[in-house]
Every structure is written in C-alpha cells, then in structure tokens.
Design a protein around this motif. Sequence first.
Motif, PDB file in Angstrom:
ATOM      1  N   MET A 206      27.666  31.401  35.152  1.00 31.56           N
ATOM      2  CA  MET A 206      28.201  32.699  35.570  1.00 31.56           C
ATOM      3  C   MET A 206      27.198  33.402  36.465  1.00 31.56           C
ATOM      4  O   MET A 206      26.025  33.031  36.515  1.00 31.56           O
ATOM      5  CB  MET A 206      28.537  33.553  34.340  1.00 31.56           C
TER       6      MET A 206
ATOM      7  N   HIS B 203      27.284  39.091  35.524  1.00 31.29           N
ATOM      8  CA  HIS B 203      28.320  38.973  34.499  1.00 31.29           C
ATOM      9  C   HIS B 203      27.848  39.599  33.185  1.00 31.29           C
ATOM     10  O   HIS B 203      26.685  39.437  32.801  1.00 31.29           O
ATOM     11  CB  HIS B 203      28.686  37.499  34.274  1.00 31.29           C
TER      12      HIS B 203
ATOM     13  N   ASP C 116      34.653  34.642  23.397  1.00 26.42           N
ATOM     14  CA  ASP C 116      34.008  35.579  24.320  1.00 26.42           C
ATOM     15  C   ASP C 116      34.590  35.458  25.729  1.00 26.42           C
ATOM     16  O   ASP C 116      34.502  36.383  26.528  1.00 26.42           O
ATOM     17  CB  ASP C 116      32.496  35.328  24.404  1.00 26.42           C
ATOM     18  N   LEU C 117      35.179  34.315  26.017  1.00 24.39           N
ATOM     19  CA  LEU C 117      35.693  34.042  27.358  1.00 24.39           C
ATOM     20  C   LEU C 117      37.167  34.422  27.517  1.00 24.39           C
ATOM     21  O   LEU C 117      37.748  34.205  28.576  1.00 24.39           O
ATOM     22  CB  LEU C 117      35.489  32.565  27.703  1.00 24.39           C
ATOM     23  N   GLN C 118      37.737  34.983  26.477  1.00 20.30           N
ATOM     24  CA  GLN C 118      39.134  35.399  26.547  1.00 20.30           C
ATOM     25  C   GLN C 118      39.312  36.400  27.684  1.00 20.30           C
ATOM     26  O   GLN C 118      38.528  37.328  27.861  1.00 20.30           O
ATOM     27  CB  GLN C 118      39.561  36.039  25.230  1.00 20.30           C
ATOM     28  N   GLY C 119      40.306  36.184  28.505  1.00 21.47           N
ATOM     29  CA  GLY C 119      40.578  37.057  29.644  1.00 21.47           C
ATOM     30  C   GLY C 119      39.779  36.725  30.895  1.00 21.47           C
ATOM     31  O   GLY C 119      39.967  37.342  31.932  1.00 21.47           O
ATOM     32  N   GLN C 120      38.883  35.726  30.798  1.00 24.01           N
ATOM     33  CA  GLN C 120      38.085  35.308  31.951  1.00 24.01           C
ATOM     34  C   GLN C 120      38.804  34.173  32.680  1.00 24.01           C
ATOM     35  O   GLN C 120      39.578  33.430  32.081  1.00 24.01           O
ATOM     36  CB  GLN C 120      36.698  34.806  31.494  1.00 24.01           C
ATOM     37  N   THR C 121      38.539  34.021  33.958  1.00 28.41           N
ATOM     38  CA  THR C 121      39.051  32.891  34.709  1.00 28.41           C
ATOM     39  C   THR C 121      38.047  31.737  34.577  1.00 28.41           C
ATOM     40  O   THR C 121      36.874  31.918  34.872  1.00 28.41           O
ATOM     41  CB  THR C 121      39.254  33.255  36.193  1.00 28.41           C
ATOM     42  N   LEU C 122      38.523  30.579  34.123  1.00 24.26           N
ATOM     43  CA  LEU C 122      37.659  29.433  33.907  1.00 24.26           C
ATOM     44  C   LEU C 122      38.086  28.267  34.786  1.00 24.26           C
ATOM     45  O   LEU C 122      39.277  28.088  35.055  1.00 24.26           O
ATOM     46  CB  LEU C 122      37.736  28.972  32.448  1.00 24.26           C
TER      47      LEU C 122
END
Length: 100
Positions: free
Chosen positions: A75, A79, A91-97
């Motif tokens: 990241m 970030h 923790d990565l919920q809602g992030q673009t992966l």
Amino acid sequence: MGFCTSLTAGNLRASLMEFRQKFPHVELATVERPRAHLETALRNGTVDILVVTGNVPSSNSNTKLLWSERVLVVMSEEHPLVTREVVYWTDLQGQTLILS
C-alpha cells in the motif's frame, strides 16, 4: 486432482514437479476450475483430490494441511493501515484489492 490456483510458481508447482520426479510411472491428471465446480467434482467422483485454500470443501472429506503461505499487502505510504504490523482480511473490507 483439481485446483483453483496458479501453477506458474509456488508450492503447488514445486510439489507436482517433485511428485512427477519421484513417481514417473504414475499418471496424474489435473484440472483447474472455480472452487464451486471442484467441490461438486469431488462429491460426484470426477476428481479424487482437491488442492484449495481456505475452509474445508465439505464435512465428509478428509483434509490435510499441505503448507501455509503469508500474503503480503502493498500500500502507499499515505494509507491508513500502513503503520500496522499485521493486517487482517477484515481490515481490508471496502478496499480495492488486486489478487493474482
């Protein structure tokens, strides 16, 4: 054997290459499919073994942990999670992966 990951590198590729070296007279057929298709194929006997990540496909199957791999998150320095030593999937919920 069914799998739903890349064979281009990593532990699965190395394991299959080692298997072929140790057992050259054993014919091993592999199929790459989405996980849901593989679970169905295991239930109906189309495949004998699955190599999958995550949870056990079904309660009536025998499982063995083959290996574990750490997943790295890259990241930007700006970030909000960059100061964390450990980042969990939640923790990565809602992030673009982007995943390979």
